[in-house]
Design a protein around this motif. Structure first.
Motif, short mmCIF file in Angstrom:
data_model
loop_
_atom_site.label_atom_id
_atom_site.label_comp_id
_atom_site.label_asym_id
_atom_site.label_seq_id
_atom_site.Cartn_x
_atom_site.Cartn_y
_atom_site.Cartn_z
N PHE A 36 0.82 -1.22 0.00
CA PHE A 36 0.00 0.00 0.00
C PHE A 36 0.85 1.26 0.00
CE2 PHE A 36 0.37 -1.68 4.35
CZ PHE A 36 0.97 -0.61 5.01
N GLN A 37 2.18 1.12 0.04
CA GLN A 37 3.06 2.28 0.10
C GLN A 37 3.69 2.64 -1.23
OE1 GLN A 37 5.40 0.51 3.32
NE2 GLN A 37 4.66 2.11 4.71
N PRO A 43 -2.42 8.17 -5.17
CA PRO A 43 -3.71 8.82 -5.42
C PRO A 43 -4.91 8.04 -4.86
CG PRO A 43 -2.39 8.73 -7.43
CD PRO A 43 -1.76 7.80 -6.45
N TYR A 44 -4.69 6.77 -4.49
CA TYR A 44 -5.80 5.90 -4.10
C TYR A 44 -5.79 5.55 -2.61
CZ TYR A 44 -5.56 5.33 -9.15
OH TYR A 44 -5.50 5.57 -10.49
N ILE A 45 -4.63 5.60 -1.97
CA ILE A 45 -4.51 5.24 -0.55
C ILE A 45 -3.86 6.39 0.19
CG2 ILE A 45 -3.56 3.61 1.13
CD1 ILE A 45 -3.54 1.49 -1.05
N ASP A 46 -4.59 7.04 1.04
CA ASP A 46 -4.07 8.15 1.83
C ASP A 46 -3.05 7.62 2.84
OD1 ASP A 46 -3.69 10.28 3.68
OD2 ASP A 46 -5.65 11.11 3.13
N GLY A 259 -9.49 -0.88 -4.66
CA GLY A 259 -10.40 -0.66 -5.78
C GLY A 259 -10.11 0.62 -6.52
N LYS A 260 -10.71 0.76 -7.69
CA LYS A 260 -10.69 1.99 -8.48
C LYS A 260 -9.30 2.37 -9.00
CE LYS A 260 -14.70 3.94 -6.10
NZ LYS A 260 -15.25 5.09 -5.35
N LEU A 261 -8.40 1.40 -9.15
CA LEU A 261 -7.11 1.68 -9.76
C LEU A 261 -7.30 1.90 -11.26
CD1 LEU A 261 -4.82 -1.03 -8.11
CD2 LEU A 261 -5.08 1.36 -7.43
N ASP A 262 -6.53 2.82 -11.83
CA ASP A 262 -6.60 2.98 -13.27
C ASP A 262 -5.96 1.76 -13.93
OD1 ASP A 262 -3.67 3.77 -14.36
OD2 ASP A 262 -3.96 4.66 -12.38
N PRO A 263 -6.33 1.46 -15.18
CA PRO A 263 -5.88 0.21 -15.81
C PRO A 263 -4.36 0.08 -15.90
CG PRO A 263 -7.74 1.12 -17.01
CD PRO A 263 -7.36 2.15 -15.99
#
Length: 300
Positions: A36-37, A43-46, A259-263
């Motif tokens: 997650f780092q 842009p997806y994980i604060d 979720g919601k990662l760009d392709p």
């Protein structure tokens, strides 16, 4: 401000006989961060939510240590200070197994996203944390996402000021997220007369282009035979040791998937994860490997 390439001074290298080239030690390295780092997930994980994320770095590092022990490999582990604060026992296990502990900074922020003062605070904090955990001096640093480039020449001065002896933060390739394609391919001093050594990730020079031979997503995407051929080419034709890197999350196909990662991000992060540990194991036996400090600092 861009750093002029002509200011770089390549480190001298002793010419090697053909027999010596055949037995070169290459440098194995691991960038110790959790899934997650990674910069592409920013842009997806604060980062404020990092402590709430399920961590998998310990189990993955232990698997890597098992592979290295079985193959007789010693490596350099560029470790986040954030990780070391939360998993000091893991860092001590790495150190006790005879590997080099080096710094990956503290909070995994790109150099270009920090002021010089903030960068200095980050790299000094990480160095002190790692030295406190292991009781050993930390000599090396690797920037997140190889983010030392022509726009951040001040970073090398900050590293010297913080007490580092070398950096391995430049990848001389063309890439949309990182790279300094006009930098020297082999060890160089970023500032004339300075004593900080920059150790670029390995590239193979083919048809006037630098091809990525040093690991990361390219190692997962390309057939293994291509990576092996490029490293062997650098050893045989250039007479130089290679520097290879990968991340613990790259051997973990079962990691949680935001979720919601760009392709493009999804493809780059997850391609061939199920094959990576087997490829690392094969790579470990196909070449001779050692720690970065032993290969490069002992030559000084």
């Amino acid at each position: 401000m861009n750093a002029p390439i002509e200011r770089f001074q390549e480190a001298p290298a002793r010419p090697l006989a053909a027999s010596e080239r055949a037995t070169l030690r290459n440098a194995m390295s691991v960038d110790v961060e959790d899934y997650f780092q990674v910069s592409a997930f920013a842009p997806y994980i604060d980062r404020a939510h990092w402590d709430a994320m399920p961590c998998r770095v310990e189990r993955n590092v232990d698997r890597i240590l098992g592979v290295f022990e079985g193959k007789g490999v010693k490596a350099t582990f560029f470790t986040l200070g954030w990780i070391a604060e939360r998993y000091p026992a893991m860092v001590r296990r790495i150190h006790a197994a005879g590997h080099e502990i080096a710094s990956h900074g503290h909070g995994h922020q790109r150099v270009s996203e920090q002021t010089p003062e903030a960068f200095f605070d980050d790299i000094l904090r990480a160095k002190l944390v790692l030295e406190d955990v292991t009781g050993a001096a930390v000599s090396g640093y690797r920037a997140p996402s190889f983010s030392i480039n022509g726009t951040t020449p001040w970073a090398w001065d900050m590293l010297r000021r913080a007490g580092y002896r070398y950096s391995s933060s430049v990848y001389p390739v063309r890439h949309d997220h990182y790279g300094m394609r006009d930098a020297p391919r082999f060890p160089f001093y970023p500032t004339l007369g300075a004593d900080l050594l920059e150790l670029p990730i390995t590239t193979a020079r083919v048809l006037s282009r630098n091809l990525p031979a040093g690991g990361g997503g390219y190692f997962r995407l390309l057939p293994y035979a291509v990576s092996r051929w490029m490293i062997a080419r650098v050893n045989a034709q250039d007479g130089r040791p290679g520097i290879f890197y990968f991340h613990p999350w790259e051997i973990d196909p079962d990691q949680p998937r935001p979720g919601k990662l760009d392709p493009k991000t999804r493809f780059r992060h997850y391609v061939n994860l199920r094959r990576t540990q087997r490829r690392i194991s094969t790579l470990a036996q196909d070449f001779r490997w050692d720690r970065i400090d032993r290969i490069f600092l002992e030559q000084e």
